[in-house]
Design an enzyme around this catalytic site. Structure first.
Site, PDB file in Angstrom:
ATOM      1  N   ASN B 260      11.448  60.580 -45.364  1.00  0.00           N
ATOM      2  CA  ASN B 260      11.553  60.838 -43.936  1.00  0.00           C
ATOM      3  C   ASN B 260      12.953  60.620 -43.380  1.00  0.00           C
ATOM      4  OD1 ASN B 260       9.514  61.523 -41.729  1.00  0.00           O
ATOM      5  ND2 ASN B 260       8.265  60.634 -43.359  1.00  0.00           N
ATOM      6  N   CYS B 346       3.101  55.144 -38.634  1.00  0.00           N
ATOM      7  CA  CYS B 346       3.229  56.073 -39.762  1.00  0.00           C
ATOM      8  C   CYS B 346       4.474  56.886 -39.447  1.00  0.00           C
ATOM      9  CB  CYS B 346       1.974  56.918 -39.920  1.00  0.00           C
ATOM     10  SG  CYS B 346       1.334  57.624 -38.388  1.00  0.00           S
ATOM     11  N   SER B 347       4.388  58.194 -39.326  1.00  0.00           N
ATOM     12  CA  SER B 347       5.565  58.947 -38.909  1.00  0.00           C
ATOM     13  C   SER B 347       5.613  59.032 -37.383  1.00  0.00           C
ATOM     14  CB  SER B 347       5.553  60.338 -39.533  1.00  0.00           C
ATOM     15  OG  SER B 347       5.633  60.227 -40.932  1.00  0.00           O
ATOM     16  N   GLY B 349       2.827  58.197 -35.457  1.00  0.00           N
ATOM     17  CA  GLY B 349       1.967  57.180 -34.864  1.00  0.00           C
ATOM     18  C   GLY B 349       0.777  57.754 -34.123  1.00  0.00           C
ATOM     19  N   TRP B 350       0.341  58.962 -34.505  1.00  0.00           N
ATOM     20  CA  TRP B 350      -0.855  59.475 -33.833  1.00  0.00           C
ATOM     21  C   TRP B 350      -1.965  59.896 -34.811  1.00  0.00           C
ATOM     22  CZ3 TRP B 350       3.054  63.051 -31.149  1.00  0.00           C
ATOM     23  CH2 TRP B 350       3.515  64.048 -32.034  1.00  0.00           C
ATOM     24  N   ARG B 352      -2.458  58.554 -38.878  1.00  0.00           N
ATOM     25  CA  ARG B 352      -2.807  57.390 -39.695  1.00  0.00           C
ATOM     26  C   ARG B 352      -2.802  56.108 -38.877  1.00  0.00           C
ATOM     27  NH1 ARG B 352       1.135  59.522 -44.494  1.00  0.00           N
ATOM     28  NH2 ARG B 352       2.067  60.583 -42.730  1.00  0.00           N
ATOM     29  N   LYS B 388      -3.450  64.462 -31.787  1.00  0.00           N
ATOM     30  CA  LYS B 388      -3.331  65.860 -31.387  1.00  0.00           C
ATOM     31  C   LYS B 388      -4.587  66.660 -31.745  1.00  0.00           C
ATOM     32  CE  LYS B 388       0.563  67.230 -33.139  1.00  0.00           C
ATOM     33  NZ  LYS B 388       1.680  68.169 -33.133  1.00  0.00           N
TER      34      LYS B 388
END
Lengths: 746, 577
Positions: B260, B346-347, B349-350, B352, B388
């Site tokens: 990332n 996580c990446s 935050g919505w 995992r 989402k």
């Protein structure tokens, strides 16, 4: 920075809360170094100090104590009085949690300077190991360290254990014999309803009467003269045969080929079993065999409506060796002695289970049983089960068929009677199949396989059985205790003849107890765990209704009669019979034939669409996800998989306590009616809120409210191949600038 | 569409207020279980309804929202019976196949109408949720009030304050942040966190004051940037309950976190955050999860893989992912229970992150295990924090291969199911609630799961919780036993995880749905019997009292005694329940 792998596996000691009141603890902290011996038990050798190592986080490391080897067991007696000794709600009177009956030893590994070696009886090294690891048949694992004991004592105990638990021995050395010499011939307390032992004519007649069958009772083996004469020692003292079979037919092939009655369906058709005839090559013998079998089948057909179907089990089910191999691979997965190993094996758990094929063998047996049930129930065809020896898979299938068709066998005594009829008196070779004498070659867990199948039925239809899962688990454990006459003989003939010899030498009538005398193993309170609180007896209303409805008993399942019932007339059978007798058998048990499968599915679907009657026909779901692992039996000793405060046991407990409450209320009501003192009695309510039982209760210990969770220590690093997808990002956007925020959709 | 008014009502076809019939058609439904079924299909603006001419055979009632893809199969000249028709791929683990007559482009109108109503966003129309006129007593949109929920947790307090969100569009309107951090601090932290999703409090332990804080990844990048503000902010969080170490749970596998950096993200380096321990939880990304569920569908629909069930199941990795998510949540809960504050990301935050925080809270807080509490949990951790849903489900969008789609929420509900399975008395709600939530995850009948983040527009729709709360009784687990202040640790081992057969294989008629389940049935029978006994007892005692009352010679002590007992008895029984 560290990842999951290095983090887990740290265990801190949780506080232990006992199941009984804390005041009781420690009061009887008598320093007793000897195990409580059973009558007739003799100590061979002992060693001290020995360390018992444990990976249960409750006990932190190891306990010091003495290791004994007696003619009954290997026993570890701790120097300190363990809390656990006091608190177990469910304990066995014959052996404790640190005792291993000699016949319960499965394998012993020696720890030679960090190298682990399997100890076999032939390879008795003079050099004793630093420690031993004992794998038990009831899936317990013990690790003892002999490092602290004196050289000589360590050597002696090691050799003693190996000699008495692994070396071949004679029947007379089985502990049951010394035991029965030293117990008073307990008067048989038979309550009603009693377990039919099938050792006398009365029991057989009762069974025949109950099922309304019409077969012929043979008494010619009353004194086991046939068993002695014709080399076929599997025959029971008394048995039923079709009316058209003659006494002289018994002698033709040493009793093989003779249809022995198992059970009669209410329609009139019946289930028979027999051992297959010896394989022959010569044409004339073959012809004679064919004629003989035709006559036998004819006799079976004559029982009801001239319809018969021969089901050859050796041809379509796994062999005895297959069963043994599969089980030894299977059980290995539960004999776990370190946590790392546990989590590593967790990743490939499903495929590991599958490669053992054990679940698939269970499924095949259930499938075969449903096939037979279909013939009996839907087509009212007489069935003859044929198997090479006639006392292994035919016992499995015939008992399963009866369990599915006849609700009587789903009661506790009914089930025990079934095991007596089909297995014990039916001549299953427990002695060799359980390998009590350590001659490995004929070992095979056939009876356990049957219990596994019963468990599948029980877990799918939990309300239909009077006995509990715990009952089955305990029964499976009892096989390897070697105190019960039930599981230590190769045939009824052997039982009677060896008891006769023993009694003569001893000078009085000896009697080895049966496993069904549960009070030998458990006190009254513990025996309650053997019953299923979900079971509901057939109500009186239902019973009387059925009586009035005769001759249509409740067991009858009215299936949609779209297709006229096919009759398997004798003539159609000759072709398959010829094939059967040709000598060569193709093992096609690996895959069920498509047509048989389709038919069983159809039968199952039709049954499933009907409302379920727990006192009627019961069929198992055979789908992949429906055949499951008997978790209580196999996982109960593994600390990592205990769900504290969870599991189905919590539901069962709720129902049990509600039932008890109802019982109290009922008594209250009666008292009221009798105008007695209406004060409500203060029942002591144990505050269980902080105690959490394991999901494998009553086998595992309880925990207090706070404890550490089991955290997987091994993960997929590199093992789980997710391909290119794993490398992608969730969102395909660059994050260089925070002004780019994705707008909300609306 | 006034034409529907003129149509004859169809027995068995339910119509919601606002639902209108669009087209009927004679058709053959190629049922994978019972074979070709002749019948009639009715398409409304909400559902596809099929009724077989053979009354005994099954009917189909499929909300158009579950449709992910519609394909034409066979041509006008295709040979073979029933080879010309439509193939419909659904989001809920099934496919539907219809056959039509080959002459006269008979499927064209049905294809067009289905396409238009199943993918309204692709043709600039509204989702059915905006046309739905259903009315319910309770307004489900009111079930979650962040201020009320935080006050239940004892917030604000001397360490934590509630502030209005002015920083992040995908965050809820109210945030809980440390008192020690000023708004200016927050702004600086936001600049260093992906999509400005700064670390904010999600749950606080009532006694040890350890907190679960959630956020997105730090913008470390290839150059290994640092932010003094972010570092200080995490220190403030750590200090809030006097924890000596803060544990940062990065939900991703280590390699992904490293990768990332190339796109500007990354993880908290140990040099920069000296009082923090970083733990990677090895949970894979949305693409891996999507692929895993697709594989699972392959082995359960239409037929359950028979000969190698267990190894096939293993090869989908579905349960393995479930295991990792649960194992991660257990670690989060364990840390917090033992008094250490944790930060989860996580990446973005919505995905995992939402799974981990909500599952950990389910383990830690008995309130979320009640029916109402669970709905609050979903509103809070999933809806308000911007999972989402629109992109992950792809509502009303024809683009079935969109890489943004992923069953993250399904996976969460599966984890919850695994927990209810392991603790059958610990949850007030039953399996049915979870099934209904998943059904309406796709249906587009309610506004709850339609959006990517909290949006004002949603109040124009009906909330799923209005529907659920109108019939609470059918979502209640009769075995539920209140056990507050107790942490629940499920066992995240494959030995205990099992496939949720009644959900994933529910279309297969061979999967027996025992409703109510026999154990439940037995329990309610006993409860009924108990009520009966109690009533009888009370009657007896009343009449007893009456006798004594009328009989003046009765000693007064006896009288008080017997009149007191019924209540005594009743309370005694209630407490031991």
């Amino acid at each position: 920075m560290f990842s999951l792998g290095s983090n887990g596996g740290k265990y801190t000691k949780p506080s232990f809360v006992s199941y009984v009141n804390p005041e009781q603890k420690g009061n009887d902290a008598l320093q007793e170094k000897n195990p409580v011996f059973l009558p007739g038990e003799v100590v061979f050798c002992s060693a001290s100090p020995v360390l018992k190592c444990t990976h249960d986080d409750l006990l932190e490391g190891s306990i010091m104590g003495t290791l004994f080897c007696t003619n009954f067991r290997i026993s570890f007696v701790s120097d300190q009085v363990l809390l656990e000794d006091v608190v177990q709600p469910f304990r066995n009177r014959l052996y404790g949690e640190n005792d291993i009956p000699l016949t319960c030893v499965d394998q012993i590994y020696g720890d030679y300077d960090e190298k682990r070696k399997l100890i076999t009886n032939t390879q008795m090294k003079n050099k004793h190991p630093n420690g031993i690891i004992v794998h038990c048949k009831d899936l317990r694992v013990f690790q003892f360290s002999l490092k602290l004991a004196k050289e000589e004592a360590a050597k002696k105990i090691f050799q003693g254990i190996v000699r008495h638990s692994l070396e071949p021995k004679s029947l007379r050395c089985i502990f049951a014999f010394s035991y029965c010499e030293n117990i008073a011939g307990a008067p048989e307390t038979q309550n009603k309803p009693r377990t039919l032992m099938f050792e006398n004519i009365v029991d057989w007649m009762e069974e025949m009467k109950r099922t309304k069958g019409n077969c012929k009772l043979l008494e010619i083996n009353k004194d086991f003269t046939i068993s002695q004469k014709v080399l076929f020692d599997r025959l029971p003292q008394f048995f039923f045969i079709p009316t058209n079979v003659l006494e002289k037919d018994l002698a033709a092939y040493q009793g093989k080929g003779v249809p022995i009655w198992c059970w009669s369906h209410h329609s009139g058709c019946a289930l028979f079993k027999t051992a297959s005839l010896p394989l022959v090559q010569e044409e004339s013998f073959l012809r004679a065999q064919k004629l003989y079998m035709e006559r036998m089948l004819n006799a079976v057909a004559h029982n009801y409506l001239y319809a018969v179907k021969a089901v050859d089990l050796s041809e379509t089910l796994p062999s005895i060796q297959d069963i043994q191999q599969s089980y030894s691979r299977f059980k290995q997965n539960f004999l776990i002695d370190n946590i790392g190993e546990f989590w590593i094996s967790d990743m490939k758990w499903f495929s590991t289970l599958e490669t053992t094929r054990w679940l698939s063998i269970i499924r095949q047996c259930l499938h075969k049983a449903v096939e037979v049930v279909e013939y009996l129930e839907k087509e009212n065809t007489n069935i003859l089960l044929i198997e090479d020896g006639g006392t292994d898979l035919s016992c499995v299938i015939s008992s399963l068929v009866q369990l599915m068709l006849d609700p009587h066998y789903r009661t506790l005594t009914g089930f025990q009677s079934l095991v007596q009829k089909e297995w014990v008196v039916g001549g299953h070779n427990f002695l060799e199949r359980c390998n009590h004498l350590n001659n490995k070659d004929k070992e095979s867990p056939v009876f356990l396989l049957f219990l596994e199948c019963v468990w599948q039925l029980l877990q799918q239809h939990s309300l239909a059985f009077q006995f509990s899962e715990t009952y089955l688990t305990v029964l499976s454990d009892s096989i390897s205790v070697a105190i019960f006459s039930t599981f230590i003989f190769s045939s009824p003939y052997q039982r009677v003849s060896s008891m006769k010899t023993e009694s003569q030498t001893h000078g009085s009538l000896l009697n080895i107890p049966s496993v069904w005398d549960w009070s030998l193993q458990f006190d009254c309170k513990s025996q309650e765990f053997l019953f299923n609180p979900l079971y509901r007896e057939k109500s009186k209303q239902e019973k009387t209704r059925n009586k009035n409805q005769r001759p249509k008993p409740i067991r009858q399942l009215s299936l949609p009669n779209a297709t006229p019932p096919k009759k398997y007339f004798f003539k159609e059978e000759t072709e398959s019979l010829r094939k059967m007798l040709r000598g060569t058998r193709i093992s096609r048990w690996m895959h069920l034939s498509d047509s048989a499968q389709a038919s069983v599915w159809e039968f199952y679907n039709a049954w499933q669409q009907k409302p379920l009657d727990y006192h009627g026909l019961l069929l198992p779901d055979l789908d992949g996800p429906a055949i499951r692992l008997w978790m209580q039996r196999y996982l109960r000793w593994i600390p990592e998989v205990q769900i504290f405060g969870g599991g189905d046991i919590t539901l069962v407990n709720k129902i049990t306590s509600l039932s008890q409450e109802l019982e109290e209320l009922r008594m209250e009501l009666e008292q009221q009616v009798r105008q007695a003192d209406p004060r409500c009695k203060s029942t002591e309510t144990v505050n269980k809120s902080t105690i959490r039982m394991s999901c494998f209760f009553p086998f595992a210990s309880c925990r207090s409210g706070s404890f550490k969770p089991a955290i997987p220590t091994s993960h997929c690093d590199g093992e789980m191949d997710m391909g290119h997808l794993a490398e992608r990002e969730d969102e395909d956007t660059e994050l260089t600038d925070n002004s780019v925020i994705r707008g909300c959709a609306d | 569409c006034n034409s529907s008014l003129r149509m004859e009502p169809v027995p068995g076809l339910p119509l919601l207020p606002g639902e209108e019939r669009v087209i009927d058609k004679e058709i053959i439904y190629m049922c994978p279980f019972s074979g070709a079924l002749k019948g009639k299909v009715f398409i409304t603006n909400y559902r596809l309804f099929f009724k077989s001419t053979d009354m005994n055979k099954s009917v189909l009632d499929v909300p158009l929202g579950v449709i992910s893809r519609i394909e034409k199969v066979g041509g006008a000249t295709s040979r073979g019976e029933n080879s010309y028709g439509l193939d419909i791929t659904c989001k809920d683990m099934r496919n539907l196949r219809f056959a039509l007559k080959q002459e006269g482009h008979s499927r064209r109108d049905m294809f067009d109408i289905l396409f238009r109503y199943a993918f309204p966003l692709s043709s600039n129309q509204s989702l059915f949720a905006f046309l739905n006129q259903e009315k319910f007593e309770e307004n489900g949109w009111d079930i979650y009030d962040p201020v009320q929920e935080f006050s239940r947790q004892g917030l604000p307090n001397e360490k934590w304050r509630i502030t209005a969100n002015e920083l992040c569009e995908t965050y809820p309107s109210k945030l809980v942040v440390p008192c020690k951090a000023t708004d200016e601090d927050l702004r600086k932290v936001a600049a260093f966190r992906s999509r400005s999703r700064i670390p904010v409090l999600s749950w606080i332990h009532p006694e040890n004051q350890a907190v679960i804080v959630r956020c997105s990844q730090p913008l470390v990048g290839m150059s290994g940037k640092r932010s003094k503000d972010d570092e200080r902010y995490l220190e403030i969080i750590r200090e809030a309950n006097g924890t000596s170490r803060l544990t940062i749970f990065d939900a991703r596998p280590n390699v992904n976190a490293v990768a990332n950096k190339a796109t500007g993200g990354g993880y908290e380096g140990e040099d920069s955050y000296q009082n923090a321990d970083l733990v990677f939880l090895d949970i894979h990304n949305i693409h891996v999860m999507r692929e895993s569920l697709r594989k699972l569908k392959d082995i359960v629909y239409p037929n359950v893989e028979e000969s190698h069930w267990l190894s096939s199941l293993e090869s989908t990795h579905w349960l393995e992912h479930i295991k990792l998510v649960l194992a991660g949540a257990i670690q989060v809960a364990d840390k917090v229970w033992s008094g250490n504050s944790v930060l989860v990301h996580c990446s973005d935050g919505w995905d995992r992150t939402a799974q981990l925080t909500s599952l950990a809270m389910l383990m830690l807080d008995g309130y979320y295990r009640t029916l109402r509490g669970f709905l609050v949990l979903v509103e809070k951790e999933w809806l308000s924090f911007g999972h989402k849903f629109a992109s992950r489900i792809g509502h009303g969008d024809k683009n079935h291969a969109d890489a943004d789609r992923s069953p993250i929420f399904v996976q969460f509900i599966d984890c919850v199911w695994q927990m209810t399975k392991q603790f059958p008395t610990a949850f007030e709600f039953n399996e049915r609630l979870l099934m209904v939530i998943l059904d309406h995850l796709y249906s587009c009948r309610f506004g709850t799961f339609l959006f990517n983040c909290d949006s004002e527009v949603k109040t124009k729709t009906v909330s799923l919780w209005s529907f659920i709360n109108s019939d609470q009784a059918s979502y209640i687990n009769p075995f539920y036993a209140v056990e507050n202040g107790c942490v629940l640790y499920p066992v995240a081992s494959m030995r205990h995880l099992e496939l949720w057969v009644t959900y994933y294989i529910r279309w297969n008629p061979r999967v027996r749905h025992q409703h109510p389940n026999p154990m439940e049935q037995r329990y309610s029978e006993l409860l009924a019997l108990k009520a009966q006994y109690l009533k009888k007892l009370e009657e007896l005692q009343l009449s007893d009292t009456a006798v004594h009352l009328s009989n003046s010679s009765a000693p007064p002590t006896h009288l008080t005694n017997s009149s007191a007992s019924p209540t005594q008895l009743v309370t005694h029984l209630r407490t031991s329940m």
